[in-house]
Design a protein around this motif. Sequence first.
Motif, PDB file in Angstrom:
ATOM      1  N   GLY A  98      18.049  21.864  19.180  1.00 50.49           N
ATOM      2  CA  GLY A  98      17.213  20.741  19.611  1.00 50.49           C
ATOM      3  C   GLY A  98      16.007  21.171  20.410  1.00 50.49           C
ATOM      4  N   MET A  99      16.163  22.159  21.278  1.00 51.17           N
ATOM      5  CA  MET A  99      15.031  22.619  22.082  1.00 51.17           C
ATOM      6  C   MET A  99      13.967  23.284  21.210  1.00 51.17           C
ATOM      7  SD  MET A  99      16.740  23.916  25.688  1.00 51.17           S
ATOM      8  CE  MET A  99      18.248  24.633  25.030  1.00 51.17           C
ATOM      9  N   VAL A 100      14.385  24.019  20.188  1.00 54.55           N
ATOM     10  CA  VAL A 100      13.425  24.611  19.257  1.00 54.55           C
ATOM     11  C   VAL A 100      12.699  23.516  18.475  1.00 54.55           C
ATOM     12  CG1 VAL A 100      13.194  26.064  17.212  1.00 54.55           C
ATOM     13  CG2 VAL A 100      14.715  26.770  19.068  1.00 54.55           C
ATOM     14  N   THR A 101      13.428  22.482  18.060  1.00 54.01           N
ATOM     15  CA  THR A 101      12.823  21.366  17.325  1.00 54.01           C
ATOM     16  C   THR A 101      11.785  20.639  18.175  1.00 54.01           C
ATOM     17  OG1 THR A 101      14.855  21.057  16.052  1.00 54.01           O
ATOM     18  CG2 THR A 101      13.322  19.204  16.119  1.00 54.01           C
ATOM     19  N   ALA A 102      12.051  20.473  19.461  1.00 48.34           N
ATOM     20  CA  ALA A 102      11.110  19.786  20.352  1.00 48.34           C
ATOM     21  C   ALA A 102       9.764  20.505  20.377  1.00 48.34           C
ATOM     22  CB  ALA A 102      11.699  19.695  21.757  1.00 48.34           C
ATOM     23  N   VAL A 103       9.786  21.827  20.391  1.00 47.32           N
ATOM     24  CA  VAL A 103       8.540  22.598  20.363  1.00 47.32           C
ATOM     25  C   VAL A 103       7.788  22.342  19.060  1.00 47.32           C
ATOM     26  CG1 VAL A 103       7.556  24.921  20.372  1.00 47.32           C
ATOM     27  CG2 VAL A 103       9.463  24.371  21.904  1.00 47.32           C
ATOM     28  N   GLY A 104       8.518  22.259  17.947  1.00 47.55           N
ATOM     29  CA  GLY A 104       7.879  21.994  16.658  1.00 47.55           C
ATOM     30  C   GLY A 104       7.238  20.624  16.598  1.00 47.55           C
ATOM     31  N   VAL A 105       7.890  19.609  17.154  1.00 48.48           N
ATOM     32  CA  VAL A 105       7.308  18.258  17.174  1.00 48.48           C
ATOM     33  C   VAL A 105       6.014  18.253  17.971  1.00 48.48           C
ATOM     34  CG1 VAL A 105       7.650  15.900  18.010  1.00 48.48           C
ATOM     35  CG2 VAL A 105       9.517  17.089  16.838  1.00 48.48           C
ATOM     36  N   TRP A 106       6.018  18.852  19.135  1.00 49.85           N
ATOM     37  CA  TRP A 106       4.818  18.915  19.991  1.00 49.85           C
ATOM     38  C   TRP A 106       3.662  19.599  19.263  1.00 49.85           C
ATOM     39  CZ3 TRP A 106       4.520  17.710  25.448  1.00 49.85           C
ATOM     40  CH2 TRP A 106       3.305  18.059  26.047  1.00 49.85           C
ATOM     41  N   ALA A 107       3.964  20.651  18.498  1.00 52.61           N
ATOM     42  CA  ALA A 107       2.916  21.473  17.900  1.00 52.61           C
ATOM     43  C   ALA A 107       2.380  20.910  16.590  1.00 52.61           C
ATOM     44  CB  ALA A 107       3.447  22.890  17.663  1.00 52.61           C
ATOM     45  N   PHE A 108       3.205  20.217  15.810  1.00 58.23           N
ATOM     46  CA  PHE A 108       2.809  19.925  14.430  1.00 58.23           C
ATOM     47  C   PHE A 108       2.671  18.441  14.068  1.00 58.23           C
ATOM     48  CE2 PHE A 108       5.031  24.099  14.156  1.00 58.23           C
ATOM     49  CZ  PHE A 108       3.914  24.854  13.811  1.00 58.23           C
ATOM     50  N   VAL A 109       3.238  17.523  14.836  1.00 56.24           N
ATOM     51  CA  VAL A 109       3.133  16.096  14.500  1.00 56.24           C
ATOM     52  C   VAL A 109       1.917  15.497  15.188  1.00 56.24           C
ATOM     53  CG1 VAL A 109       4.244  13.835  14.612  1.00 56.24           C
ATOM     54  CG2 VAL A 109       5.617  15.877  14.155  1.00 56.24           C
ATOM     55  N   ARG A 110       1.058  14.836  14.432  1.00 58.97           N
ATOM     56  CA  ARG A 110      -0.154  14.224  14.980  1.00 58.97           C
ATOM     57  C   ARG A 110       0.117  12.779  15.397  1.00 58.97           C
ATOM     58  NH1 ARG A 110      -5.188  14.809  11.109  1.00 58.97           N
ATOM     59  NH2 ARG A 110      -6.063  13.732  12.913  1.00 58.97           N
ATOM     60  N   GLU A 111      -0.479  12.382  16.506  1.00 58.37           N
ATOM     61  CA  GLU A 111      -0.372  11.011  16.990  1.00 58.37           C
ATOM     62  C   GLU A 111      -1.238  10.091  16.119  1.00 58.37           C
ATOM     63  OE1 GLU A 111       0.334   7.749  19.855  1.00 58.37           O
ATOM     64  OE2 GLU A 111       1.403   9.521  19.151  1.00 58.37           O
ATOM     65  N   ALA A 141       0.846  -1.188   0.000  1.00 58.24           N
ATOM     66  CA  ALA A 141       0.000   0.000   0.000  1.00 58.24           C
ATOM     67  C   ALA A 141       0.883   1.240   0.000  1.00 58.24           C
ATOM     68  CB  ALA A 141      -0.904  -0.016   1.228  1.00 58.24           C
ATOM     69  N   ARG A 142       0.382   2.309  -0.623  1.00 63.27           N
ATOM     70  CA  ARG A 142       1.179   3.524  -0.764  1.00 63.27           C
ATOM     71  C   ARG A 142       0.852   4.492   0.363  1.00 63.27           C
ATOM     72  NH1 ARG A 142       3.363   3.924  -5.917  1.00 63.27           N
ATOM     73  NH2 ARG A 142       3.574   6.177  -5.722  1.00 63.27           N
ATOM     74  N   PRO A 143       1.846   4.862   1.177  1.00 60.63           N
ATOM     75  CA  PRO A 143       1.595   5.840   2.239  1.00 60.63           C
ATOM     76  C   PRO A 143       1.342   7.216   1.655  1.00 60.63           C
ATOM     77  CG  PRO A 143       3.917   5.282   2.120  1.00 60.63           C
ATOM     78  CD  PRO A 143       3.211   4.352   1.182  1.00 60.63           C
ATOM     79  N   GLY A 144       0.575   8.043   2.397  1.00 56.72           N
ATOM     80  CA  GLY A 144       0.226   9.368   1.920  1.00 56.72           C
ATOM     81  C   GLY A 144       1.324  10.394   2.162  1.00 56.72           C
ATOM     82  N   VAL A 145       1.071  11.615   1.681  1.00 56.80           N
ATOM     83  CA  VAL A 145       2.050  12.703   1.821  1.00 56.80           C
ATOM     84  C   VAL A 145       2.328  12.994   3.293  1.00 56.80           C
ATOM     85  CG1 VAL A 145       2.466  15.145   1.357  1.00 56.80           C
ATOM     86  CG2 VAL A 145       1.385  13.712  -0.394  1.00 56.80           C
ATOM     87  N   ALA A 146       1.267  12.943   4.118  1.00 55.77           N
ATOM     88  CA  ALA A 146       1.453  13.241   5.547  1.00 55.77           C
ATOM     89  C   ALA A 146       2.449  12.278   6.187  1.00 55.77           C
ATOM     90  CB  ALA A 146       0.108  13.172   6.269  1.00 55.77           C
ATOM     91  N   ALA A 147       2.399  11.015   5.777  1.00 57.35           N
ATOM     92  CA  ALA A 147       3.321  10.033   6.334  1.00 57.35           C
ATOM     93  C   ALA A 147       4.766  10.393   6.021  1.00 57.35           C
ATOM     94  CB  ALA A 147       2.991   8.642   5.787  1.00 57.35           C
ATOM     95  N   TRP A 148       5.019  10.827   4.794  1.00 57.55           N
ATOM     96  CA  TRP A 148       6.388  11.179   4.416  1.00 57.55           C
ATOM     97  C   TRP A 148       6.857  12.446   5.129  1.00 57.55           C
ATOM     98  CZ3 TRP A 148       9.053   7.490   2.356  1.00 57.55           C
ATOM     99  CH2 TRP A 148       8.412   6.524   1.564  1.00 57.55           C
ATOM    100  N   LEU A 149       5.941  13.387   5.353  1.00 60.42           N
ATOM    101  CA  LEU A 149       6.315  14.601   6.093  1.00 60.42           C
ATOM    102  C   LEU A 149       6.664  14.268   7.544  1.00 60.42           C
ATOM    103  CD1 LEU A 149       3.668  17.149   4.729  1.00 60.42           C
ATOM    104  CD2 LEU A 149       6.118  17.067   4.204  1.00 60.42           C
ATOM    105  N   VAL A 150       5.848  13.399   8.157  1.00 62.83           N
ATOM    106  CA  VAL A 150       6.139  12.975   9.530  1.00 62.83           C
ATOM    107  C   VAL A 150       7.474  12.246   9.580  1.00 62.83           C
ATOM    108  CG1 VAL A 150       5.424  11.405  11.369  1.00 62.83           C
ATOM    109  CG2 VAL A 150       3.749  12.924  10.313  1.00 62.83           C
ATOM    110  N   LEU A 151       7.718  11.380   8.590  1.00 61.63           N
ATOM    111  CA  LEU A 151       8.996  10.662   8.543  1.00 61.63           C
ATOM    112  C   LEU A 151      10.164  11.637   8.470  1.00 61.63           C
ATOM    113  CD1 LEU A 151      10.569   8.000   8.317  1.00 61.63           C
ATOM    114  CD2 LEU A 151      10.226   8.097   5.841  1.00 61.63           C
ATOM    115  N   ALA A 152      10.028  12.690   7.666  1.00 64.88           N
ATOM    116  CA  ALA A 152      11.099  13.681   7.550  1.00 64.88           C
ATOM    117  C   ALA A 152      11.353  14.384   8.882  1.00 64.88           C
ATOM    118  CB  ALA A 152      10.744  14.700   6.471  1.00 64.88           C
ATOM    119  N   VAL A 153      10.261  14.739   9.600  1.00 67.00           N
ATOM    120  CA  VAL A 153      10.416  15.401  10.895  1.00 67.00           C
ATOM    121  C   VAL A 153      11.095  14.478  11.897  1.00 67.00           C
ATOM    122  CG1 VAL A 153       9.161  16.371  12.859  1.00 67.00           C
ATOM    123  CG2 VAL A 153       8.463  16.958  10.531  1.00 67.00           C
ATOM    124  N   LEU A 154      10.636  13.217  11.958  1.00 63.83           N
ATOM    125  CA  LEU A 154      11.212  12.276  12.912  1.00 63.83           C
ATOM    126  C   LEU A 154      12.667  11.970  12.573  1.00 63.83           C
ATOM    127  CD1 LEU A 154       8.295   9.736  13.524  1.00 63.83           C
ATOM    128  CD2 LEU A 154       8.877  11.811  14.769  1.00 63.83           C
TER     129      LEU A 154
END
Length: 440
Positions: A187-200, A14-27
């Motif tokens: 790293g501390m700035v990145t942590a704020v971005g993960v909390w705000a923009f990555v969905r569980e 199955a082909r993952p969506g665009v959101a999956a690839w964006l989350v992968l890039a952030v992680l």
Amino acid sequence: MAGVVPAPPGAPAARPGVAAWLVLAVLCFVYVLNFLDRQLLSILAKPIQDELGISDGQLGRIGGLYFAMFYCILAIPVGWLADRANRVRVLAFACALWSAATAACGLAANYPQLVLARMTVGVGEAGGVPPSYAIISDYFPSGTRGTALGLFNLGPPIGQALGVAFGASIAAAYSWRLAFVWVGVIGMVTAVGVWAFVREPKKGGLDQPADSGDAAAALEPRPGLGQTCRAFFANPVLRGMALACGATQFVTYGMINFTVLLLMREKGMSLEDVALWYALVIGLGTMSGMVLSGRLIDRLARRSRTAYAYLPAVGLMLALPLFVAFVWVDSWRLALLFLLLPTGLNYFYLSPAVTLVQEDVRPNQRVLSGALLLLVMNLIGLGLGPTWLGAASDFFRASHPHNSLQMAFYTLIPFYVLAIALFLWLARSIRRQALQEANP
């Protein structure tokens, strides 16, 4: 330990969506910071030794045993918590903690203060990788996870390459302390971005139960910490994979923590040369190995699950003679040439290991199972590899004062052989398990 149905042989994934690839890039970026923070100590080893007056043995313990005690052991309760909580928030908090501790490393005035700061980095990084593995497995369906996890595992080589280029450049131009502080702030700035923009993502939302029994199991209460630990270590395949990876990491973490010091102190490389040429070798070599192994395991494992063991074994067999040549030659230019392929081949184990574990356990056990894999791998590899190599260098200092690290590197050869043997043994366990499942 019931798992999920992998993609049938020959079936398109199955082909993952665009959101999956964006989350992968952030992680992946978070993983880059995770490894960059961890490797700054080894990259800047010589200026740190010159200012604080610490030995190779002390350096090995602070980068190995002291760090691993917290990083490995705390990964278990963190994994248990993340399987029951919001994994994205666990990851964001962990990123903020290890980044603040990294900045504190740059303020250390003596060895005990540096030890305390590095231990705190280990506490934070315990919550980094296992939640990320599980988040990715719930964004990418079976049949694409090997590729996704292979791309995610580009974090270490990118982090190491950036750490070499950035850390060595800052240290050469300003101070090793400033490199720690800048990386910590990022790293501390990145942590704020993960909390705000990555969905569980929904746990197990992309999996199909292997049978009706697994479907019913999905409705049962979440397995406890002890139940998941017993199931993991009772499984000979998962247990064997963890031990084989631990032996491999004994070699890789020993090399990671002392290669820059070997190149500078015994092969004549300057900090400016490290920032350019060693960064290129680490970046190109290891990234190629991560991507290639992820692609290969997605393809080969559909034909036979023994690929999870044979692929790392072949990689290590090819790497060993080149590793010996890297240690033997006197010229740093020739040494880097011989090091290029082993930096990729040494990491052929990681994507197969992570993919096997994520495929073989239930969705609500993925974080903790990933943490158990890392516990064994890192206690052996991260905890003992650098500690061994630093102690060996101190041991050889009296008889080989000008090349004690070179002599210490030769002691990694038996661990290469041990890792190859363990992966070949793992292949037998996988075949035996397949026969038992086919003939219950």
